[in-house]
Design an enzyme around this catalytic site. Sequence first.
Site, mmCIF file in Angstrom:
data_model
loop_
_atom_site.group_PDB
_atom_site.id
_atom_site.type_symbol
_atom_site.label_atom_id
_atom_site.label_comp_id
_atom_site.label_asym_id
_atom_site.label_seq_id
_atom_site.Cartn_x
_atom_site.Cartn_y
_atom_site.Cartn_z
ATOM 1 N N PHE A 136 0.509 -1.059 0.061
ATOM 2 C CA PHE A 136 0.455 0.080 0.133
ATOM 3 C C PHE A 136 1.052 1.647 0.079
ATOM 4 C CE2 PHE A 136 -2.581 3.566 1.612
ATOM 5 C CZ PHE A 136 -3.970 3.015 0.727
ATOM 6 N N ASP A 221 8.953 2.590 1.568
ATOM 7 C CA ASP A 221 8.231 3.286 2.321
ATOM 8 C C ASP A 221 7.821 2.831 3.620
ATOM 9 O OD1 ASP A 221 5.961 3.895 2.929
ATOM 10 O OD2 ASP A 221 4.083 3.357 1.587
ATOM 11 N N LYS A 250 2.278 9.301 8.100
ATOM 12 C CA LYS A 250 1.212 8.723 9.920
ATOM 13 C C LYS A 250 2.083 9.596 10.622
ATOM 14 C CE LYS A 250 -0.869 5.441 7.432
ATOM 15 N NZ LYS A 250 -1.129 4.401 6.423
HETATM 16 C C1 LIG Z 1 -1.089 5.180 5.034
HETATM 17 C C2 LIG Z 1 -0.120 4.879 3.828
HETATM 18 C C3 LIG Z 1 0.808 5.120 2.562
HETATM 19 C C4 LIG Z 1 -0.180 6.893 2.725
HETATM 20 O O1 LIG Z 1 -0.840 7.843 3.174
HETATM 21 P P1 LIG Z 1 -1.444 8.546 2.980
HETATM 22 O O2 LIG Z 1 -1.569 9.812 4.241
HETATM 23 O O3 LIG Z 1 -2.704 7.896 3.523
HETATM 24 O O4 LIG Z 1 -1.904 9.966 2.319
HETATM 25 C C5 LIG Z 1 1.231 5.124 2.091
HETATM 26 N N1 LIG Z 1 2.192 4.054 2.538
HETATM 27 C C6 LIG Z 1 1.726 3.408 3.548
HETATM 28 C C7 LIG Z 1 2.822 2.080 3.783
HETATM 29 C C8 LIG Z 1 0.372 3.214 4.319
HETATM 30 O O5 LIG Z 1 0.115 2.678 5.167
#
Ligand SMILES: *Cc1c(COP(=O)(O)O)cnc(C)c1O
Length: 413
Positions: A136, A221, A250
Site C-alpha cells: 500500500f 515506504d 502517519k
Molecule cells: C497510510 C499509508 C500510505 C498513505 O498515506 P496517506 O497519508 O494516507 O496518503 C502510504 N504508504 C503506507 C505504507 C501507508 O500505510
Amino acid sequence: MNTSEIAELQKRYLMSTYAPGVALVEGAGTCVWDAEGNEYLDFVSGVAVTNIGHCHPRMVRAVQDQVATLVHVSNLYYNEKQPLLAKALSERSGLPGAKCFFCNSGAEANEGLIKLARLWGSDKGRYEIVTMRQSFHGRTLATLTATGQEKVQKGFGPLPEGFVYANFNDLQSVQDAIVSKTAAVLVEALQGEGGVIPADPAFLPALRRLCDEKGILLLVDEVQCGMGRTGKWFGFQHYGVQPDAFSLAKGLGNGFPIGAIVAGEALAGLFQPGHHATTFGGTPLACSAALAVVDVIEEEQLLANAMMMGAFFVEGLCEIAARHKKWIAQVRGLGLLLGLVLDVPALPLQKRLQEKGLLALATAGNVLRLLPPLNVSREEIEQALKLIAEACAELHDELAAQSPNPCQCGVGQ
Ligand SMILES: *Cc1c(COP(=O)(O)O)cnc(C)c1O
C-alpha cells in the site's frame, strides 16, 4: 451532538468514502471518548498516527506556542523549524549525508520518492518502478498504481505507466521484474495494509544487494512502520540495510499532517529549485509538532517501550491464539505493529471488541491489526488482552465448525 445526529449530518454532506460507526470527541493518552461519553482503549491510533498518544502535553504545548508565533510561511523563506526537523530525521536515519523534503501526507511523500527515482533515472533510460503485490502506497494516481492491489485501482484507469509488480518476500520474483528500464524497487519493511506481514529477515538485505548489482535504487515506504512504530526509528533498521531513500508521514506529526522524504547521499542533492514543491510542506507549525514527537520518543524511551510492550502483547495474544487454534492461525508483526491472523473474517471480532471498549482494526480481510501508542502501559495491554480473550471466547462457539489449523505463534524478528 450525539452519534446519530453526527451520522445524519455526515450522510447528507460528506462523500461516502468511509463507513464509520463511532463518533469520537476527545482523547487523552491511550483513551478516547465517544459522543455519548463511552470510553475506549485506542489500539488503532489513527492507523499508526498518534504514536505518542492523544494530546500528549509536550506536543500540545509545542503546537500552542508555535500557533501563536508563526503558523505558515512560504518555502520561499527560511523557517528554522524545518532544518531542525530535517537534522533530527537525517541523524536518526543512519543514512550518511541524508537530506529531507517535507510534504503533507504519505501518498505525497511516495509521489516525491517516485519523482526522485524518475529524475535520477532520466539520463539513464530508467523510469520503471518495481513494487510489491499486497503493498500500500497511497491513493493518488501514481501511488495507487504503485499499490499492488487491484481493488484500489479498479475504475480509475488509465493508470500511469511505469509500475510493475513482484511478490513480497520473493527475491526471484523481484529479480525477474528488473529490466534495463528499471529505476527502483519500492518496498515496505512490513506490509501494514497488506495484513501486517514483516519482510523476511533475509529479504531486505538480499534486495539491497540485488539493487546494487543492477545499479538501481532501493526505496522504502516507512509511512506506517516509521517513527518508532516497530520499536526502531524506521522499519528497515531491523534488517541492517540502508535504502537510497524512504518516505514518512502517519506518525511523524502525531496527527498534525506532515510527510517527508529522507534521501541518502546518492539522491540528497538531486532535486534543484523548480523540480518539486508544495505550498504547505514543512510549515513552522507542522515541523514543531514533529519535533515534539521526536523529543518525546527519545526522552520517554518509547522505542524500548514499544519493543518491551510489543513482546508482552505478543505473549498474551499467543496464549489466546492457542485457546482457539481452530480459527486463530498466527500472531505476527514487529514492535507495536501487530496482527492477529484469523482463518475467518476479522470484522466480527473488530465489532465485538468495539462494543467492549477496545478499538482495533480489521485489515486484509482476516487480520486484526493492533496498534497501541508507543507509550502504552502494561496495564492497558493487560486490559486489552482481557477484552480480546473475552471476545474470542464469545466468538469461539459460533465458529466451532471451522477446520483445525495449527498455531504458529512468533514475531517476524
Ligand atoms: C497510510 C499509508 C500510505 C498513505 O498515506 P496517506 O497519508 O494516507 O496518503 C502510504 N504508504 C503506507 C505504507 C501507508 O500505510
